[in-house]
Design a protein around this motif. Structure first.
Motif, PDB file in Angstrom:
ATOM      1  N   GLN A 169       0.825  -1.287   0.055  1.00  0.00           N
ATOM      2  CA  GLN A 169       0.106  -0.021  -0.030  1.00  0.00           C
ATOM      3  C   GLN A 169       0.878   1.276  -0.165  1.00  0.00           C
ATOM      4  O   GLN A 169       0.728   2.385  -0.875  1.00  0.00           O
ATOM      5  CB  GLN A 169      -0.997  -0.156   1.279  1.00  0.00           C
ATOM      6  N   LEU A 170       1.918   1.208   0.954  1.00  0.00           N
ATOM      7  CA  LEU A 170       2.686   2.310   0.936  1.00  0.00           C
ATOM      8  C   LEU A 170       3.664   2.662  -0.423  1.00  0.00           C
ATOM      9  O   LEU A 170       3.804   3.786  -0.879  1.00  0.00           O
ATOM     10  CB  LEU A 170       3.717   2.299   2.239  1.00  0.00           C
ATOM     11  N   LYS A 171       3.998   1.507  -0.923  1.00  0.00           N
ATOM     12  CA  LYS A 171       5.015   1.541  -2.175  1.00  0.00           C
ATOM     13  C   LYS A 171       4.041   2.137  -3.321  1.00  0.00           C
ATOM     14  O   LYS A 171       4.616   2.699  -4.153  1.00  0.00           O
ATOM     15  CB  LYS A 171       5.466   0.313  -2.690  1.00  0.00           C
ATOM     16  N   ARG A 172       2.707   2.190  -3.217  1.00  0.00           N
ATOM     17  CA  ARG A 172       1.794   2.677  -4.151  1.00  0.00           C
ATOM     18  C   ARG A 172       1.743   4.243  -4.338  1.00  0.00           C
ATOM     19  O   ARG A 172       1.216   4.862  -4.917  1.00  0.00           O
ATOM     20  CB  ARG A 172       0.569   2.189  -4.268  1.00  0.00           C
ATOM     21  N   LEU A 173       2.007   4.814  -2.924  1.00  0.00           N
ATOM     22  CA  LEU A 173       1.781   6.199  -2.680  1.00  0.00           C
ATOM     23  C   LEU A 173       2.857   7.071  -3.632  1.00  0.00           C
ATOM     24  O   LEU A 173       4.054   6.487  -3.545  1.00  0.00           O
ATOM     25  CB  LEU A 173       1.939   6.614  -1.072  1.00  0.00           C
ATOM     26  N   SER A 174       2.553   8.288  -3.608  1.00  0.00           N
ATOM     27  CA  SER A 174       3.562   8.955  -4.283  1.00  0.00           C
ATOM     28  C   SER A 174       4.646   9.492  -2.929  1.00  0.00           C
ATOM     29  O   SER A 174       4.308   9.570  -1.760  1.00  0.00           O
ATOM     30  CB  SER A 174       2.837  10.300  -4.679  1.00  0.00           C
ATOM     31  N   ARG A 175       5.757  10.211  -3.415  1.00  0.00           N
ATOM     32  CA  ARG A 175       6.468  10.599  -2.545  1.00  0.00           C
ATOM     33  C   ARG A 175       5.985  11.778  -1.540  1.00  0.00           C
ATOM     34  O   ARG A 175       6.302  11.601  -0.374  1.00  0.00           O
ATOM     35  CB  ARG A 175       7.815  11.026  -3.143  1.00  0.00           C
ATOM     36  N   ALA A 176       5.446  12.633  -2.062  1.00  0.00           N
ATOM     37  CA  ALA A 176       4.547  13.569  -1.375  1.00  0.00           C
ATOM     38  C   ALA A 176       3.386  13.109  -0.375  1.00  0.00           C
ATOM     39  O   ALA A 176       3.466  13.259   0.916  1.00  0.00           O
ATOM     40  CB  ALA A 176       4.019  14.557  -2.293  1.00  0.00           C
ATOM     41  N   ALA A 177       2.883  11.902  -0.742  1.00  0.00           N
ATOM     42  CA  ALA A 177       2.023  11.008   0.258  1.00  0.00           C
ATOM     43  C   ALA A 177       2.725  10.567   1.198  1.00  0.00           C
ATOM     44  O   ALA A 177       2.273  10.629   2.424  1.00  0.00           O
ATOM     45  CB  ALA A 177       1.051  10.352  -0.625  1.00  0.00           C
ATOM     46  N   LYS A 178       3.859   9.813   1.142  1.00  0.00           N
ATOM     47  CA  LYS A 178       4.732   9.251   2.009  1.00  0.00           C
ATOM     48  C   LYS A 178       5.163  10.466   2.840  1.00  0.00           C
ATOM     49  O   LYS A 178       5.099  10.018   4.233  1.00  0.00           O
ATOM     50  CB  LYS A 178       5.779   8.545   1.396  1.00  0.00           C
ATOM     51  N   LEU A 179       5.580  11.433   2.629  1.00  0.00           N
ATOM     52  CA  LEU A 179       6.100  12.476   3.399  1.00  0.00           C
ATOM     53  C   LEU A 179       5.166  13.078   4.084  1.00  0.00           C
ATOM     54  O   LEU A 179       5.355  13.241   5.292  1.00  0.00           O
ATOM     55  CB  LEU A 179       6.789  13.764   2.619  1.00  0.00           C
ATOM     56  N   ARG A 180       3.743  13.075   3.814  1.00  0.00           N
ATOM     57  CA  ARG A 180       2.798  13.456   4.653  1.00  0.00           C
ATOM     58  C   ARG A 180       2.405  12.778   5.616  1.00  0.00           C
ATOM     59  O   ARG A 180       2.269  12.759   6.729  1.00  0.00           O
ATOM     60  CB  ARG A 180       1.568  14.005   3.848  1.00  0.00           C
ATOM     61  N   LEU A 181       2.483  11.198   5.293  1.00  0.00           N
ATOM     62  CA  LEU A 181       2.359  10.131   6.315  1.00  0.00           C
ATOM     63  C   LEU A 181       3.286  10.456   7.489  1.00  0.00           C
ATOM     64  O   LEU A 181       3.034  10.263   8.557  1.00  0.00           O
ATOM     65  CB  LEU A 181       2.417   8.948   5.904  1.00  0.00           C
ATOM     66  N   ILE A 182       4.609  10.676   6.991  1.00  0.00           N
ATOM     67  CA  ILE A 182       5.707  10.648   7.878  1.00  0.00           C
ATOM     68  C   ILE A 182       5.695  11.735   9.283  1.00  0.00           C
ATOM     69  O   ILE A 182       5.945  11.798  10.029  1.00  0.00           O
ATOM     70  CB  ILE A 182       7.105  10.833   7.384  1.00  0.00           C
ATOM     71  N   ARG A 183       5.131  12.897   8.340  1.00  0.00           N
ATOM     72  CA  ARG A 183       4.871  14.089   9.226  1.00  0.00           C
ATOM     73  C   ARG A 183       3.705  14.121  10.065  1.00  0.00           C
ATOM     74  O   ARG A 183       3.058  14.806  10.872  1.00  0.00           O
ATOM     75  CB  ARG A 183       4.716  15.446   8.469  1.00  0.00           C
TER      76      ARG A 183
END
Length: 84
Positions: free
Chosen positions: A68-82
């Motif tokens: 699921q996470l690998k399908r996210l864009s970089r921007a979406a991953k950074l939002r998740l991290i924050r």
């Protein structure tokens, strides 16, 4: 019963790497070349730092979350991290 973790690393070239493990500390050491067993992708991108991880109840759920996470864009991953 072991806990499984999904994690995101930030590599020296500012790329993100996602994986699963039962031991985040050991896995980070592997990715950084301190002990044998890191991924080919991170070997040329050291040092890496673990910037996010999440516990999952079993390997199956961890792998599903990883996909699921690998399908996210970089921007979406950074939002998740924050935490957004």
């Amino acid at each position: 019963m072991k806990s499984w973790f999904v994690y995101i690393l930030c590599c020296a070239d500012d790329t993100l790497y996602t994986g699963v493990t039962t031991d985040p500390v050991r896995r980070l050491r592997e990715h950084n070349g301190e002990i044998r067993g890191g991924a080919r992708y991170t070997r040329s991108r050291q040092p890496v730092s673990m910037i996010w991880h999440e516990s999952q109840p079993n390997r199956s759920e961890a792998c599903k979350r990883e996909a699921q996470l690998k399908r996210l864009s970089r921007a979406a991953k950074l939002r998740l991290i924050r935490g957004e």
